[in-house]
Enzyme design. Sequence first.
Site, PDB file in Angstrom:
ATOM      1  CD  GLU B 130      -2.565   1.546   2.516  1.00 29.61           C
ATOM      2  OE1 GLU B 130      -2.577   0.653   3.380  1.00 29.61           O
ATOM      3  OE2 GLU B 130      -3.221   2.603   2.605  1.00 29.61           O
ATOM      4  CG  ASP B 196       8.669   8.812  14.302  1.00 29.04           C
ATOM      5  OD1 ASP B 196       7.562   9.261  13.977  1.00 29.04           O
ATOM      6  OD2 ASP B 196       9.666   9.536  14.467  1.00 29.04           O
ATOM      7  CG  ASP B 198      10.608  14.074  19.032  1.00 28.12           C
ATOM      8  OD1 ASP B 198      10.352  14.559  20.138  1.00 28.12           O
ATOM      9  OD2 ASP B 198      10.781  14.731  18.005  1.00 28.12           O
ATOM     10  CG  HIS B 234      10.985   7.922  10.047  1.00 26.75           C
ATOM     11  ND1 HIS B 234      10.287   8.410   8.974  1.00 26.75           N
ATOM     12  CD2 HIS B 234      10.489   8.566  11.129  1.00 26.75           C
ATOM     13  CE1 HIS B 234       9.403   9.301   9.383  1.00 26.75           C
ATOM     14  NE2 HIS B 234       9.511   9.421  10.684  1.00 26.75           N
ATOM     15  CG  ASP B 376       5.032   7.994  17.499  1.00 26.83           C
ATOM     16  OD1 ASP B 376       4.653   8.791  16.637  1.00 26.83           O
ATOM     17  OD2 ASP B 376       4.248   7.308  18.183  1.00 26.83           O
ATOM     18  CG  HIS B 385       2.196   3.081  11.590  1.00 25.72           C
ATOM     19  ND1 HIS B 385       3.160   3.878  11.025  1.00 25.72           N
ATOM     20  CD2 HIS B 385       1.573   3.847  12.492  1.00 25.72           C
ATOM     21  CE1 HIS B 385       3.121   5.064  11.586  1.00 25.72           C
ATOM     22  NE2 HIS B 385       2.167   5.078  12.481  1.00 25.72           N
TER      23      HIS B 385
END
Lengths: 503, 504
Positions: B130, B196, B198, B234, B376, B385
């Site tokens: 996807e 992920d 931060d 990432h 995250d 996801h």
Amino acid sequence: MMRTDTRFDAKRKKVDYKKTQFATATFKEQDYPYRLSFYDVPPTQEISLEEFETWAIDRLRILAEIEACSFRNKSPQETAAHLEPLLKKYLPLSSNSAAAGGIIDQRLRNERRKDHYSHFILRLAFSGTEDLRRRFSRVETMLFKLRFQADDSRERRAFVESLNLHWELVQEEEKRELGEQLLSATPGLRRLEDENWFKVEWTRVPELVEHRTVFVRKGKAYVPMREQTSMVLTEFANRLEKGLELTARALPRLDEDDRLTPILNHLSKNFATPDAGYSESDSALAGAPISAANIDNLSQHFPLCMKHLHSTLRKNNHLKHYGRLQYTLFLKGIGLTLEDCLLFWRQSFKLITDDQFNKEYRYNVRHAYGDVGGDVNRRGRGYAPYSCQKILTEHPPGSGEAHGCPYRHFSVDNLTSMLQATGVHDREVLRGVKEDVEKKRFHIACNRVFDWAHKAEIKKVKDEGTWGPAELETIVHPNTYFKRSYLLRNLGNLPKQDVKMEE
Amino acid sequence: MGIKMPESSSPREPSSPARDDDVSLPDAPVESPSRPNSSNQPGVTLEDLFDDNDQDLEEEILASDAANLPSSPPQTAPSSSEEAIPTTHQEAYSDPNLMLQFYSRLFPFRSLFQWLNHSPKPGPDFANREFALTLPNDAYLRYQSYPTADTLRKDILRHNPSRFEIGPVYTTNPRDRKTLKKSSMFRPLSKEIVFDIDLTDYDDIRTCLVDIALREDFGFEHIIWIYSGRRGVHAWISDKEARELDDDKRKAITGYFEVLKGGVQGGKRVNLKRPLHPHIVRSLDILRPYFQQVLADQEPFKSQAGQDRLLQLLPDKALNEALAKKWASSPDRPSSRKWADIDAMAETGVSKTLNTKALLEAKQDILLEYTYPRLDVEVGKKRIHLLKSPFVVHPGTGRVCVPITAAGDMQRAEAFDPLSVPKVTELLREVDQFGSGEDGENKANGFVEDGVTMRKLSDWEKTSLKPYVELFDAHVKTLLKSEMIRVKRERDDDGVTGSDAMEF
């Protein structure tokens, strides 16, 4: 369990247990080397229809008891104790050491055969829906756990080895090399010598990895022996779940001649959830003054959910639909007649006219009592009063609604205020309630309050031995709460009656 | 690459007013979107791609909404959302025309394809994958899928999304999901594991920490770190075992890395049981030297509130009171001094009840709270996801989401500077200016030696994007090599294919 083959496959490629499960069925005498089993291989012998049914029912009895114990929050020890006589009667499973000379004789073989077959029969019965699969898998795992822990340690070890779960024991050299890390990752362990570890793919123990309770290196988790039980259980549950799914998919294509289907249907229907076992006799209180006029007084015996409904009703002279339903059914359960119930609601809804009441509310009360309409089967009895389970899981209250379970649906602060308003001041109790709610054990919180509120009376009946443990079991239904509260507070007043609660 | 763009394509539209904010820009650098006509590369048909820029169009674009803030996709697709950027930059980075040129000339579609397909030959890992596109008007197109790199490229050029995200490989083609008999037949099959992280300010230490743990503890090899465009990174793990993990296992990995719990308000966020797990011990060792830098840069304990928070995290009442008293008399005492004061004060014996072990542990917890990478957690937990693709442009900063490092090369990570990440405008300028400089006859021709033959340079090779694409390609090459070895091995091992006999 036909696992003797796989033991010698260690050097060849590993055998997929799924393949063995669907291997061409051969009619041979099963060899059951251990009392425990992972039920990897389905039975292939012929049995009579009667055996089919009886064995399954016997096992079902056990599983239903296990589920009930779990719902009542019994400890593992209590459950084991409770189950012991039942297992002996319906599903005995002796260990090898129990037989003469440790040789597996016919008696042992029969026990294990019944265990084996009954498991698979119930698989057929309970693989149809996801709910049934989940419940079946859960109780079967609990049964397995019970048996595993009760097993003779030598046999247990032999059994685990036979499973060939590819658990590699960590050798001395590696143990020394990784000593410090192994110790840090195993809380409570002082010395390296006191424990042994085995290496498995970390994906086999995701929960241990997630909570950082094992040392992980190069994709392998180093699991201390003490965790072995949980790993075996996880493995058991995983395999069973996979097996059930495969069964579910195969069900439509069963080559059946209508002998088994009725039995299987009957079995799955009987696997009722604990709450559904409520019957009217359970709440009847002969000679008690249950009338519309007395409800205010009787509300002192109500559980918090019903107290809340009652006080909201008194405050607003009104209750919304679900609140009315939940409360009406409860009142029916305590023994309020339809006539009195109608009177009660009419009087409580004092701000509306007779006409309005008759048009909008009367019919529903009658419906709840089974006096009119609805399902023909329920005619005359109406719906069953809601159990705690039902109240907790269905229809959470929205704004302006007072139904539901306060322990679940109120914020902690509001719950505490409400408890204090109803007379619960003890700080220990309030704190305990808070903890229970945090752990999402809402009916335990309610029981805690009950026990505190009736402390003196409970002590009395225990000391005097007039009430047995069955009468003081965890309350899982609001009507049970009421009945028990009323009885405890009126110990001298009621005519002697049989207070046994059969559920 | 002779794609003819239809006249009516969307780049004609000015930036959508639907985006929040702001302002127009008299001072906007009059850097017009690169004019293909001015490039003097012979034989390149790219100019044909673009119609002559109207003066009008240019002015329109420059005058339109600037500083288009990145918006999270309208749907609740759980992609990482970027924070709002202060609108100081007036360059219209998400100017559709810019983006179109970027996709057309610079975006390494083939590399992306191979990375996701795990083989040079198109297969289900790409075809059933996807993609979710965020269109210039903020519409969010999910369940897009493409059989090849070329079809992906065509569609991206057609839609010209401001960004697009990558999702899982499904059991069937996502575009066909509604035609299936049972909805349960359409479900995610595999996906790279992603993290992920931060970063309040970029630093490589935390990347290093996670990378080491993933390789040494879990045995993963094919890990690439991608700059997310602004303040985060990432990690994408492409190992086959990783891709095939179900949600429970992903949750387990995420949990393994989770150290900070709880929201910003409230009490202690780090509550680790002792003895510390080896991963935490290792992490402490890596992070400890970095803590002093954090104290100096962020001054977390300088203010009264910060100081109060610090004391709240220390266990001994008497010690805390003594420290508070000391600090009351020196209000602007720097955080590093306050931190040192803790041990100094403890040694004076001012507290009779002091438990040195508890104090040490509290300090360790505090250190971790301020230095341990913040993950995250929702990003990595589920296969479904969607996460932003590498090499898309961050609309707020205009920077390309380039790879930082791969293959565990932490030196490269250390050398990475987010401020040196190329912006899309710069890159397009570089393409245009390529060969117009004095150096290199080869460059002027736009050809390069490739073994025996002369190969035409791809546009990205003419720009600062080159090292990043090369890094990515090297990573992909290693990945593909290992995939092929594995496929070969499996074919040898597996004599018999398992039959799916369903009869029970």
